[in-house]
Design an enzyme around this catalytic site. Sequence first.
Site: not given
Length: 248
Positions: A22-23, A26
Amino acid sequence: MPPIILPIIAFIIVIGVLVFVHEMGHFLAARMTGMRADIFSIGMGPRLMGWNRKTGFTLGKLPEDIDLGPDTDYRLCWLPIGGYVRILGMIDESFDTEFAKKPVQPYEFRSKKNWQKAFVLSAGVIMNILFAVCVFAGLLLVNGTDLPRSTTVAWVEPNTAAHRANLTAGDSIESIDGIAVDNWGGVVDALARTTSGTRVIQVRRGTEHYVARITSDDIVKGLADQQGLGIDIAMSLVFGAISPGSPA
């Protein structure tokens, strides 16, 4: 090792992988749009360890006055409950708004176009979706999707649709509503059709043939009661290998 330890370790590993993916979404989106991220963290809270180009690998906190410039500190924090990417010019989990008093820099989140901001904010979810697609596609490639090539009934649960149709262990389902079936997938597909009324099932029992009937309402009721049809299908078991010296 206490029994509870292994599930906790497995949980932390799974959450860690999901948070990392997920990170990473980003982080990559921020880099693609020209933004700087000074921290990429797995875990929350105080810094446990990490690496960056300026200080290399270090334990504990970094100096308060350190300036990493365009580089990122990749860190592992004490609390395994999430993670974050701190993008310059963006309010993060610390709610630090001091940057708002300074001139806008071209590498900051606040200097970018709206579509770039939206891309960075949604990239984590997009990355998780792509990761899930890749994982399930990989499982299908490794394990295949073939359902048992058998229509022989191994067990019939009492008080179910199959039991009320007088199906019994050893029966072989040959056709449903006149459509021939030769595997369990075909049986499920045929019975799942949105046909009202009575389903006609041609069955072979030993050397005899007979017709079983199941109403569509009975099938729907079984699904609603989480009983299904009440049939276990017979499957063949193939041994892939035998360990030398084992009882087998």
